[in-house]
Design an enzyme around this catalytic site. Structure first.
Site, PDB file in Angstrom:
ATOM      1  N   ASP A 190     -40.638 -16.042  25.295  1.00 22.63           N
ATOM      2  CA  ASP A 190     -41.649 -16.923  25.875  1.00 22.63           C
ATOM      3  C   ASP A 190     -41.013 -17.884  26.890  1.00 22.63           C
ATOM      4  O   ASP A 190     -39.964 -18.483  26.619  1.00 22.63           O
ATOM      5  CB  ASP A 190     -42.280 -17.731  24.725  1.00 22.63           C
ATOM      6  CG  ASP A 190     -43.501 -18.504  25.141  1.00 22.63           C
ATOM      7  OD1 ASP A 190     -44.511 -17.882  25.494  1.00 22.63           O
ATOM      8  OD2 ASP A 190     -43.446 -19.760  25.099  1.00 22.63           O
ATOM      9  N   GLU A 211     -40.608 -13.235  29.559  1.00 26.02           N
ATOM     10  CA  GLU A 211     -41.808 -13.760  30.201  1.00 26.02           C
ATOM     11  C   GLU A 211     -41.312 -14.828  31.171  1.00 26.02           C
ATOM     12  O   GLU A 211     -40.950 -15.931  30.759  1.00 26.02           O
ATOM     13  CB  GLU A 211     -42.770 -14.386  29.176  1.00 26.02           C
ATOM     14  CG  GLU A 211     -44.101 -14.741  29.818  1.00 26.02           C
ATOM     15  CD  GLU A 211     -44.685 -16.083  29.417  1.00 26.02           C
ATOM     16  OE1 GLU A 211     -45.880 -16.287  29.605  1.00 26.02           O
ATOM     17  OE2 GLU A 211     -43.934 -16.960  28.916  1.00 26.02           O
TER      18      GLU A 211
END
Ligand code: NOJ
Ligand code: CA
Length: 598
Positions: free
Chosen positions: A239, A315
């Site tokens: 993330d 990401e």
């Protein structure tokens, strides 16, 4: 087998049909058919809250997932990625982690996670979990200790605490805004009740950013990786991978921060955002790669099993693409999401350009390209593509907003997916897209839970519309999402029509289209093929050949027609599948993609 036309000219049927030719050389070379699994895998994203509810409390959970895994085997995916299921107060639906090595009771227990992993592996499905290293929850033991210990304490060093500006420290340490809206700083209260220091949170105030210059933080995450690798996970989706290191001195930054927004310096006098994509972030991932590699050592190619690689997927909202691929150099991560593809307008020239640029960049570092059209942060592509071409990607759609054309959106979404799944590389699917599911675009605002809605002062609706629980059976309570009729977000009544049981075995259904795409993609080795453009169709068509199994003389022609007029296939081309009905004369209509063998 039909004789394939010459490599140079593909004569099109009909007298007024264009003559199309293959480009002189491939845009992307083929990989070995024995390439590692992550170079060509189709990875299905499960958003645990919304996929399958085992106990009827209205929130999806791990036992619910385990029970439904055979559905994914039948769909034909290679792996699943699960959004976070860790202990969390759920201020950002689990992207606010309080304990990285335990499961939130909402989702089950560690034993349930083990059972889910075992079942997935038994079914031949790999499992990727979400790792959230940029920030924790404010209810993480370290953050609570930092608040309690007060300014100047070693506990505070693990996060980004700073004194405020102004005479009494009443102003935030810099002018950064958070991605969800409002300032990126929150002031603390000292243990004695007086106003205290500020801490940085690039997202919600309940998501304090870690200080990645602190050795404890680095050591802790290495231990967390090991914890999950030892339990058998096949990889991590990382993330906000571009956010961990901030520029020294935390200089001011005037621009708003947007989800999936890039780091282009076009509008910023050549300055790059001080909170994103700092060079020093890469040393963290180099270390992580060593840890993962140790589980399947690469030094000895004879004993290295390409099917047992553990992987990292970034990401990272980074532009230009040349900087983005620094995350997937061969000693860092294996993959990064290709958000440029997701954000490309439904226009053939734009799609050709992004495919070309994606291959050029990924090939320059020897990494596979990835492709994605939907995830839990964006309006589903069946809805997004139903908005007029050129509309800025909305952050949620709600009551009073211009509504997408659902039929057009679905037709384009099916064509877009058929195009994506024919591209070499690895593709990500988001739960429900295989049903052609639209966003919930008229959800009453009182149901919204994405912090974006409140933090933006009700100007951005946020991401709830793509997170609505999945319909499995049209005639059951909660459309079969769980045993009760409760769902944490309301399901629009039209979702019944999209339920799995309405589509299984139904010719022409979106679910059967996805199954056919995945089966053919595998048999034709499209994930590892070479891509060569087909020229001559004009500006409104994306056409290429994927030579997945060239050794056998079989090549797959892919034609996506985005223009107003139907287009013909070359003579001798045999249809494999189409994203929608063909014209009576076998032509490819508007907003339709076909795969053909020739
Ligand atoms: C990206 C995740 O995909 C999103 O859902 C989350 O809100 C932010 N990172 C913050 O963790
Ligand atoms: Ca549940």
């Amino acid at each position: 087998m039909t004789d394939a036309p010459s490599l140079d000219t593909l004569a099109t049927a009909g007298t007024d049909a264009p003559v199309v030719t293959l480009a002189a050389r491939p845009t992307h070379p083929a990989s070995s058919p024995e390439a590692a699994w992550w170079r060509h895998a189709v990875i299905y994203q499960i958003y645990p809250r919304s996929w399958a509810d085992g106990n009827g409390d209205g929130i999806g959970d791990l036992p619910g997932i385990t029970a439904r895994l055979p559905y994914l085997r039948d769909l034909g995916v290679d792996a699943i990625w699960l959004s976070p299921f860790y202990t969390s107060p759920q201020a950002d639906a689990g992207y606010d982690v309080a304990d990285y090595c335990d499961i939130d009771p909402l989702f089950g227990s560690l034993a349930d996670a083990d059972a889910m992993l075992a079942r997935a592996h038994m079914l031949g499905i790999k499992v990727i979990v979400d790792l959230v290293p940029n920030h924790s929850s404010d209810e993480h033991a370290w953050f609570k200790a930092a608040l309690a210990a007060g300014p100047g304490s070693p506990e505070r060093e693990r996060y980004m605490f700073r004194d405020g500006l102004g005479e009494h420290g009443e102003l935030p340490p810099n002018n950064w805004d958070s991605v969800f809206g409002g300032p990126a700083w929150t002031r603390t209260t000292n243990p004695d009740g007086t106003p205290g220091q500020w801490y940085l949170h690039l997202f919600d105030p309940k998501q304090p950013d870690f200080n990645w210059d602190h050795p404890d933080v680095r050591a802790e995450f290495e231990q967390i990786l090991t914890f999950w690798l030892d339990r058998g996970v096949d990889g991590f989706r990382v993330d906000v991978a571009h956010g961990l290191i901030k520029e020294d001195g935390l200089p001011d930054w005037e621009e708003a921060l947007e989800m999936l927004g890039g780091t282009d310096d076009e509008h910023t006098d050549g300055r790059r955002p001080p909170m994103w994509d700092q060079d020093r972030v890469h040393e963290i991932y180099q270390r992580w790669r060593e840890i993962l590699n140790a589980y399947n050592p690469v030094e000895d190619p004879d004993s290295h099993d390409v099917n047992r690689d553990r992987i990292l997927c970034a990401e990272a909202w980074v532009n230009p693409v040349e900087r983005a691929v620094r995350y997937i150099r061969d000693d860092e991560m294996h993959q990064a999401f290709n958000f440029d593809f997701l954000q490309t307008a439904w226009a053939a020239a734009d799609l050709r350009a992004v495919v070309e640029a994606s291959f050029a960049a990924a090939d320059s570092v020897g990494a596979p390209t990835t492709w994605v059209l939907s995830n839990h942060d964006v309006v589903r592509h069946a809805s997004r593509l139903g908005l007029p071409v050129g509309t800025k990607r909305p952050n949620g759609i709600g009551v009073g907003d211009p509504q997408p054309d659902a039929e057009l959106g679905l037709q384009r979404a099916r064509a877009a997916t058929a195009l994506m799944l024919a591209l070499p590389g690895s593709s990500y699917l988001y739960q429900g897209e295989e049903l052609g599911l639209p966003d919930s675009t008229d959800m009453p605002d009182e149901f919204r839970q994405d912090p974006t809605w409140e933090r933006s002062g009700h100007t951005e609706r946020g991401r709830d519309g793509c997170r609505v629980p999945i319909p499995w059976e049209a005639d059951r309570p909660s459309f079969g999402f769980g045993p009760s009729d409760s769902t944490w977000l309301p399901q629009p009544s039209v979702y019944g029509r999209y339920a799995v049981d309405q589509q299984v075995g139904v010719e022409g259904s979106t679910l059967e289209l996805y199954r056919a795409l995945l089966t053919s993609r595998r048999t034709l080795d499209l994930g590892v093929g070479a891509l060569t453009w087909v020229e001559g169709y004009g500006d409104d068509v994306v056409a290429f050949v994927n030579s997945g199994v060239e050794a056998d003389g079989v090549r797959t022609l892919v034609v996506a027609n985005l223009g107003p007029a139907p287009v013909a296939l070359p003579e001798g081309a045999q249809l494999i599948l189409a994203s929608g009905p063909l014209g009576q004369d076998g032509t490819v209509p508007t907003d339709t993609t076909v795969w053909a063998r020739f």
